[in-house]
Design a protein around this motif. Structure first.
Motif, PDB file in Angstrom:
ATOM      1  N   SER A  39       0.805  -1.140  -0.005  1.00 18.22           N
ATOM      2  CA  SER A  39      -0.067   0.007  -0.003  1.00 18.22           C
ATOM      3  C   SER A  39       1.051   1.020  -0.064  1.00 18.22           C
ATOM      4  N   ASP A  40       0.689   2.021  -0.872  1.00 20.01           N
ATOM      5  CA  ASP A  40       1.586   3.211  -1.238  1.00 20.01           C
ATOM      6  C   ASP A  40       1.232   4.203  -0.110  1.00 20.01           C
ATOM      7  N   PHE A  41       0.083   4.047   0.447  1.00 22.72           N
ATOM      8  CA  PHE A  41      -0.204   5.266   1.752  1.00 22.72           C
ATOM      9  C   PHE A  41       0.431   4.934   2.593  1.00 22.72           C
ATOM     10  N   TRP A  42       0.408   3.586   3.169  1.00 24.53           N
ATOM     11  CA  TRP A  42       1.078   3.103   4.349  1.00 24.53           C
ATOM     12  C   TRP A  42       2.852   3.452   4.365  1.00 24.53           C
ATOM     13  N   GLU A  43       3.209   3.300   3.265  1.00 24.14           N
ATOM     14  CA  GLU A  43       4.745   3.676   3.297  1.00 24.14           C
ATOM     15  C   GLU A  43       5.184   4.951   3.437  1.00 24.14           C
ATOM     16  N   LYS A  44       4.296   5.973   3.124  1.00 17.91           N
ATOM     17  CA  LYS A  44       4.486   7.346   3.627  1.00 17.91           C
ATOM     18  C   LYS A  44       3.943   7.761   4.835  1.00 17.91           C
ATOM     19  N   VAL A  45       3.334   7.009   5.704  1.00 17.08           N
ATOM     20  CA  VAL A  45       2.958   7.493   6.966  1.00 17.08           C
ATOM     21  C   VAL A  45       3.997   7.300   7.992  1.00 17.08           C
ATOM     22  N   ARG A  46       4.464   8.175   8.818  1.00 17.14           N
ATOM     23  CA  ARG A  46       5.307   8.206   9.907  1.00 17.14           C
ATOM     24  C   ARG A  46       4.862   8.472  11.165  1.00 17.14           C
ATOM     25  N   PHE A  47       5.388   7.911  12.219  1.00 18.74           N
ATOM     26  CA  PHE A  47       4.732   7.950  13.709  1.00 18.74           C
ATOM     27  C   PHE A  47       5.989   8.752  14.527  1.00 18.74           C
ATOM     28  N   GLY A  48       5.381   9.457  15.474  1.00 17.34           N
ATOM     29  CA  GLY A  48       6.460  10.272  16.529  1.00 17.34           C
ATOM     30  C   GLY A  48       5.820  10.667  17.483  1.00 17.34           C
ATOM     31  N   GLY A  49       6.339  11.851  18.014  1.00 15.74           N
ATOM     32  CA  GLY A  49       5.481  12.216  19.098  1.00 15.74           C
ATOM     33  C   GLY A  49       6.856  12.716  20.116  1.00 15.74           C
ATOM     34  N   GLY A  50       6.262  13.053  21.399  1.00 12.07           N
ATOM     35  CA  GLY A  50       6.780  13.545  22.592  1.00 12.07           C
ATOM     36  C   GLY A  50       6.351  12.775  23.688  1.00 12.07           C
ATOM     37  N   LEU A  51       7.208  12.526  24.774  1.00 14.24           N
ATOM     38  CA  LEU A  51       7.246  12.207  26.138  1.00 14.24           C
ATOM     39  C   LEU A  51       7.921  13.167  26.961  1.00 14.24           C
ATOM     40  N   GLY A  52       7.362  13.545  28.123  1.00 13.99           N
ATOM     41  CA  GLY A  52       8.273  14.314  29.060  1.00 13.99           C
ATOM     42  C   GLY A  52       7.854  13.892  30.518  1.00 13.99           C
ATOM     43  N   LEU A  53       8.972  13.793  31.162  1.00 12.24           N
ATOM     44  CA  LEU A  53       8.726  13.605  32.786  1.00 12.24           C
ATOM     45  C   LEU A  53       9.397  14.520  33.566  1.00 12.24           C
ATOM     46  N   ASN A  54       8.933  15.371  34.301  1.00  7.28           N
ATOM     47  CA  ASN A  54       9.815  16.147  35.224  1.00  7.28           C
ATOM     48  C   ASN A  54       9.226  15.886  36.453  1.00  7.28           C
ATOM     49  N   PHE A  55      10.280  15.958  37.574  1.00 11.81           N
ATOM     50  CA  PHE A  55      10.155  15.527  38.918  1.00 11.81           C
ATOM     51  C   PHE A  55      10.998  16.548  39.952  1.00 11.81           C
ATOM     52  N   GLY A  56      10.340  17.291  40.734  1.00 14.03           N
ATOM     53  CA  GLY A  56      11.294  17.856  41.571  1.00 14.03           C
ATOM     54  C   GLY A  56      10.411  18.161  43.019  1.00 14.03           C
ATOM     55  N   ASN A  57      11.091  18.976  43.721  1.00 14.72           N
ATOM     56  CA  ASN A  57      10.861  19.154  44.961  1.00 14.72           C
ATOM     57  C   ASN A  57       9.275  19.581  45.206  1.00 14.72           C
ATOM     58  N   ASN A  58       8.383  18.698  45.437  1.00 12.45           N
ATOM     59  CA  ASN A  58       6.873  18.774  45.569  1.00 12.45           C
ATOM     60  C   ASN A  58       6.215  19.098  44.202  1.00 12.45           C
ATOM     61  N   PHE A  59       6.930  18.759  43.054  1.00 11.77           N
ATOM     62  CA  PHE A  59       6.424  19.145  41.666  1.00 11.77           C
ATOM     63  C   PHE A  59       6.556  17.725  40.770  1.00 11.77           C
ATOM     64  N   THR A  60       5.360  17.806  40.131  1.00  9.33           N
ATOM     65  CA  THR A  60       5.621  16.605  38.761  1.00  9.33           C
ATOM     66  C   THR A  60       5.020  17.344  37.678  1.00  9.33           C
ATOM     67  N   ASN A  61       5.569  16.896  36.474  1.00 16.80           N
ATOM     68  CA  ASN A  61       5.047  17.113  35.100  1.00 16.80           C
ATOM     69  C   ASN A  61       5.165  16.035  34.256  1.00 16.80           C
ATOM     70  N   ILE A  62       3.976  15.542  33.675  1.00 14.42           N
ATOM     71  CA  ILE A  62       3.819  14.328  33.012  1.00 14.42           C
ATOM     72  C   ILE A  62       3.333  14.670  31.594  1.00 14.42           C
ATOM     73  N   ASN A  63       3.855  14.432  30.496  1.00 13.79           N
ATOM     74  CA  ASN A  63       3.414  14.814  29.117  1.00 13.79           C
ATOM     75  C   ASN A  63       3.439  13.772  28.059  1.00 13.79           C
ATOM     76  N   ILE A  64       2.392  13.375  27.545  1.00 14.18           N
ATOM     77  CA  ILE A  64       2.563  12.587  26.527  1.00 14.18           C
ATOM     78  C   ILE A  64       1.612  13.052  24.926  1.00 14.18           C
ATOM     79  N   ALA A  65       2.534  12.935  23.972  1.00  5.57           N
ATOM     80  CA  ALA A  65       2.036  13.522  22.568  1.00  5.57           C
ATOM     81  C   ALA A  65       2.286  12.677  21.671  1.00  5.57           C
ATOM     82  N   PRO A  66       1.727  11.768  21.098  1.00  2.00           N
ATOM     83  CA  PRO A  66       1.953  10.935  19.934  1.00  2.00           C
ATOM     84  C   PRO A  66       1.387  11.548  18.908  1.00  2.00           C
ATOM     85  N   SER A  67       1.880  11.542  17.554  1.00  2.00           N
ATOM     86  CA  SER A  67       1.576  12.093  16.345  1.00  2.00           C
ATOM     87  C   SER A  67       1.974  10.988  15.226  1.00  2.00           C
TER      88      SER A  67
END
Length: 183
Positions: A39-67
């Motif tokens: 399938s020519d279509f699926w040959e041209k599809v690419r997957f990626g995104g982002g994942l972020g984890l930040n932890f600190g003194n009483n601080f938490t930040n979690i990010n998930i961003a598939p694309s």
């Protein structure tokens, strides 16, 4: 809408998309084996995104961003992305963000990548330092225009949110650095 239902909604949407992508890949493999035609279509599809984890003194930040993007030709690609984020500063605030975006990428030269991304987020902020606590729930629209150095599957650059509003408490600055990876 309370925080638990927001989290459940985000998880339902995110897991549905993940299962859809996995089932689509499985179906693609089955069809390919049966027909022995690519399938020519699926040959041209690419997957990626982002994942972020930040932890600190009483601080938490979690990010998930598939694309996923469709590579139309060597110069242009377009696609969609999902975003989910949880941020907590103990005794100050909790924040849940989830949404989707439309992405376009343009490479006028192989090493230069220009981008435009329209993002729609549902924002659920709870400020716990006040008594009673304050809840601030709203939709936020962002339009990021960016430029970066592109090498194979990786782009490093900066993007600017032309719809930035400091009072929304979504992004701290209009300019943001980024690293973009697609396989």
């Amino acid at each position: 809408m309370n925080i638990k239902s927001s989290i459940n909604s985000f998880l339902t949407i995110f897991l549905s998309c993940v299962f859809y992508l996995m089932s689509t890949s499985t179906l693609k493999a089955q069809v390919y084996q049966q027909t022995a035609q690519k399938s020519d279509f699926w040959e041209k599809v690419r997957f990626g995104g982002g994942l972020g984890l930040n932890f600190g003194n009483n601080f938490t930040n979690i990010n998930i961003a598939p694309s996923a993007i469709y590579q139309v030709n060597e110069y242009f690609a377009a696609g969609i992305g999902l975003t989910g984020s949880y941020v907590k500063q103990k005794n100050y605030y909790d924040s849940y963000l989830y949404g989707a975006s439309l992405i376009t990428l343009f490479n006028p030269l192989p090493e230069i990548q220009l981008s435009a991304e329209l993002e729609q987020l549902r924002v659920n902020n709870t400020y716990t330092q006040f008594t009673p606590k304050i809840e601030d729930d709203f939709w936020n629209t962002a339009l990021f225009l960016g430029a970066g150095y592109h090498l194979q599957n990786i782009t490093i650059g900066v993007r600017y949110n032309v719809l930035f509003k400091e009072r929304n408490n979504v992004y701290s600055e209009a300019f943001m650095p980024f690293v973009r990876v697609y396989f």
